[in-house]
Motif scaffolding. Structure first.
Motif, short mmCIF file in Angstrom:
data_model
loop_
_atom_site.label_atom_id
_atom_site.label_comp_id
_atom_site.label_asym_id
_atom_site.label_seq_id
_atom_site.Cartn_x
_atom_site.Cartn_y
_atom_site.Cartn_z
N MET A 87 39.70 15.40 39.37
CA MET A 87 39.40 14.59 40.56
C MET A 87 38.36 15.32 41.41
O MET A 87 38.46 16.53 41.64
N SER A 88 37.37 14.60 41.88
CA SER A 88 36.27 15.20 42.63
C SER A 88 36.74 15.71 43.99
O SER A 88 37.69 15.18 44.59
N PHE A 89 36.04 16.72 44.48
CA PHE A 89 36.37 17.30 45.78
C PHE A 89 36.19 16.29 46.91
O PHE A 89 36.88 16.37 47.93
N CYS A 90 35.30 15.32 46.73
CA CYS A 90 35.00 14.40 47.83
C CYS A 90 36.16 13.46 48.16
O CYS A 90 36.14 12.81 49.21
N VAL A 91 37.19 13.38 47.30
CA VAL A 91 38.35 12.55 47.65
C VAL A 91 39.14 13.16 48.80
O VAL A 91 40.01 12.51 49.38
N ASN A 92 38.86 14.43 49.11
CA ASN A 92 39.47 15.06 50.28
C ASN A 92 38.80 14.64 51.59
O ASN A 92 39.32 14.94 52.67
N PHE A 93 37.66 13.98 51.51
CA PHE A 93 36.88 13.68 52.71
C PHE A 93 37.64 12.86 53.75
O PHE A 93 37.52 13.13 54.96
N PRO A 94 38.43 11.83 53.36
CA PRO A 94 39.15 11.06 54.40
C PRO A 94 40.07 11.94 55.24
O PRO A 94 40.07 11.83 56.48
N LEU A 95 40.81 12.82 54.59
CA LEU A 95 41.70 13.72 55.33
C LEU A 95 40.90 14.67 56.20
O LEU A 95 41.22 14.88 57.38
N PHE A 96 39.84 15.23 55.65
CA PHE A 96 39.00 16.15 56.42
C PHE A 96 38.43 15.45 57.65
O PHE A 96 38.37 16.04 58.74
N CYS A 97 38.00 14.20 57.48
CA CYS A 97 37.40 13.46 58.59
C CYS A 97 38.41 13.20 59.70
O CYS A 97 38.10 13.35 60.89
N VAL A 98 39.62 12.81 59.33
CA VAL A 98 40.66 12.55 60.33
C VAL A 98 41.00 13.82 61.09
O VAL A 98 41.08 13.83 62.33
N VAL A 99 41.21 14.91 60.36
CA VAL A 99 41.53 16.19 61.01
C VAL A 99 40.38 16.64 61.90
O VAL A 99 40.59 17.13 63.03
N ALA A 100 39.14 16.47 61.43
CA ALA A 100 37.97 16.86 62.22
C ALA A 100 37.89 16.05 63.51
O ALA A 100 37.56 16.59 64.58
N CYS A 101 38.18 14.75 63.45
CA CYS A 101 38.16 13.91 64.64
C CYS A 101 39.19 14.39 65.68
O CYS A 101 38.89 14.50 66.88
N LEU A 102 40.40 14.67 65.21
CA LEU A 102 41.44 15.13 66.12
C LEU A 102 41.09 16.50 66.71
O LEU A 102 41.31 16.76 67.90
N LEU A 103 40.55 17.38 65.87
CA LEU A 103 40.16 18.71 66.33
C LEU A 103 39.02 18.63 67.34
O LEU A 103 39.04 19.31 68.38
N LEU A 133 30.06 9.59 58.88
CA LEU A 133 29.21 8.59 58.23
C LEU A 133 28.76 9.09 56.85
O LEU A 133 28.87 8.38 55.84
N LEU A 134 28.26 10.31 56.80
CA LEU A 134 27.75 10.86 55.53
C LEU A 134 28.88 11.06 54.52
O LEU A 134 28.71 10.78 53.33
N CYS A 135 30.04 11.53 54.99
CA CYS A 135 31.18 11.72 54.08
C CYS A 135 31.60 10.40 53.44
O CYS A 135 31.88 10.35 52.23
N ASN A 136 31.64 9.34 54.23
CA ASN A 136 32.04 8.05 53.68
C ASN A 136 30.97 7.47 52.76
O ASN A 136 31.30 6.77 51.80
N LEU A 137 29.71 7.78 53.03
CA LEU A 137 28.64 7.35 52.13
C LEU A 137 28.79 8.03 50.77
O LEU A 137 28.72 7.37 49.72
N PHE A 138 29.01 9.33 50.76
CA PHE A 138 29.20 10.06 49.50
C PHE A 138 30.45 9.57 48.77
O PHE A 138 30.45 9.42 47.54
#
Length: 495
Positions: free
Chosen positions: A1-17, A42-47
């Motif tokens: 599984m590609s590393f980019c599937v972690n992006f949704p979690l990373f984005c949510v945590v980054a927003c809260l942080l 935006l870029l994470c969701n594009l990738f």
């Protein structure tokens, strides 16, 4: 599984942080953090969208790698990153285009808190799009409600307080009904993860047992989210909410927050109830009827308004009706039309609020049409963009508004006995849209009757850039519509 599937979690945590960090920063630093965060999302969701298209199937991300029933899940398909990409793009452009009014309308010590609220709204939209757990969705519905109220009442004038109270009352009513529906569904199934809920609900429906409480759960959850998104007759909070907020907030609340609730409802219809059970409940008929009424009532109310911001707000109520009309048509084509119109409205309505605010500035803050005569000449940039977005809402060819109405009309031809009613509603709405938007544009370019303040483009570069991008996306999606429709169609099939 590609590393980019972690992006949704990373984005949510980054927003809260970032929300926490921005709370202790100064105005400018908080703005840069928020806008940088939104660009990164935006870029994470594009990738992620590119990755999912290459894979050709949806992906389930286990939170902490704990399986059901103890763990939590995120679901990544085509529609989730596509809509999060659109949401983050619009949020970024609202913050950029509305920067002047954020500075002018808010006290200096409050401005960093504005970006805290924007970060929390973004985190909520991400979770509502990606979550595979219905109770997690409820938690972030509440976070979205509170942060939306913050975006509204942070502009401390008397009417925003009243508008916030009204908005909170309707929002809490919707949240309460939604939670009751979740409780009933959990009591029947013992599940909160969407795939497990869907399997249990299908089994219960097939057995013929507990039909009444199951239908009650469907009704409560659906009505709760309809109230929160402003479906007729629960749209009366919109004029004051959108009309009193600072323009960036009006764009975020109208273009994003209500659409996040609708997208979450579509996820629940497909991933929790299943279309067979949902259509058997008859709720699609209710959505169709109230959507049609909302289109007409919202358009008539907009036609009767003399305040430009309230007119746009009532227009938003009509556009919400379009979306629910598509959902109620009961078929993939109707859902595709509804999803496309979510994107249309998200791109168009914020641009209208931002342009209206700039036009109002030329008249010393006045918003009544009689005081705005000639404002289109005094601020040619805002006048041109308002005119373009207004005619997109009417359905000008080569714009997203035209494609939306074409898709609804196409879906209507497959509705059988509802075809005539749907086409009549679309025709009446188009006539009313033309009347109130054309009337507004004509007045903006009428002979100047009051002293206005000319505003050249070089003094509003950030707004012009944001408005140009929103208009460019509008035309791009209206001209090159086939790829987007292909994504929406494939996404609905993967729901």
């Amino acid at each position: 599984m590609s590393f980019c599937v972690n992006f949704p979690l990373f984005c949510v945590v980054a927003c809260l942080l970032c929300a926490v960090i921005s709370s202790v920063l100064k105005d400018k630093a908080a703005r840069l953090v928020s806008m940088g965060l939104t660009l990164a999302v935006l870029l994470c969701n594009l990738f992620l969208l590119i990755y999912i298209l290459q894979e050709g199937s949806s992906v389930t991300y286990l939170m902490g790698h704990y399986p059901h029933p103890w763990g939590n899940e995120l679901r990544i398909s085509i529609l989730e990153p596509l809509f999060c990409l659109a949401f983050s793009c619009v949020l970024l452009l609202c913050l950029l285009g509305g920067r002047k009014h954020i500075k002018d309308d808010l006290r200096e010590e409050k401005r960093n808190l504005y970006y805290v609220m924007a970060d929390l709204v973004l985190s909520s939209l991400l979770v509502l799009s990606y979550t595979n757990d219905i109770f997690t969705g409820y938690v972030f519905i509440e976070i979205c409600t509170l942060s939306s109220c913050g975006l509204l009442m942070i502009r401390q004038i008397g009417r925003t307080t009243l508008a916030s109270v009204r908005y909170m009352i309707f929002s809490l009513l919707g949240s309460g009904l939604f939670l009751l529906g979740v409780v009933v569904a959990y009591s029947l199934t013992g599940q909160l993860l969407m795939p497990s809920l869907k399997a249990s609900i299908a089994s219960i429906y097939a057995s013929g047992e507990y039909r009444t409480p199951l239908m009650a759960a469907i009704c409560l959850i659906t009505v709760g989210l309809c109230i929160k998104s402003g479906l007729f007759p629960f749209h009366f909070w919109m004029p004051d909410t959108y009309g009193c907020a600072t323009p960036a907030s009006s764009g975020i609340l109208s273009g994003l927050v209500s659409k996040g609730y609708i997208f979450f409802l579509l996820k629940i219809i497909f991933d929790v109830f299943g279309t067979e059970v949902f259509y058997a409940s008859g709720m699609q008929n209710v959505l169709y009827a109230f959507g049609a009424c909302g289109i007409v009532v919202g358009s008539v109310s907009a036609l009767r308004e003399n305040d430009i911001s309230r007119m746009i707000a009532y227009s938003s109520a009509a556009q919400i009706g379009y979306i629910y009309l598509g959902i109620g048509i009961s078929g993939n084509l109707g859902v595709i039309a509804a999803l496309y119109h979510i994107l249309t409205h998200a791109m168009t309505k914020p641009a209208l609020f931002l342009a209206a605010a700039r036009l109002s500035d030329t008249a010393g803050g006045a918003r009544r049409f009689k005081d705005l005569q000639g404002a289109g000449w005094a601020n040619r940039t805002a006048g041109a963009f308002f005119t373009f977005e207004a005619f997109s809402m009417i359905g000008l060819p080569l714009t997203m508004g035209f494609i939306s109405k074409y898709l609804f009309a196409l879906a209507a031809f497959r509705t059988g006995v509802r075809m005539i009613l749907t086409l009549v509603v679309l025709a009446v709405s188009t006539v009313l849209n033309t009347l109130y938007f054309a009337r507004t544009v004509i007045r903006l370019y009428n002979k100047q009757e009051t002293e206005l303040r000319p505003c050249p483009m070089k003094k509003q570069a950030s707004y012009a850039f944001a408005a140009l991008l929103l208009a460019g996306v509008n035309v791009g999606c209206g001209v090159f519509v086939r790829p987007l429709l292909h994504l929406l169609s494939k996404g609905v099939d993967l729901f």
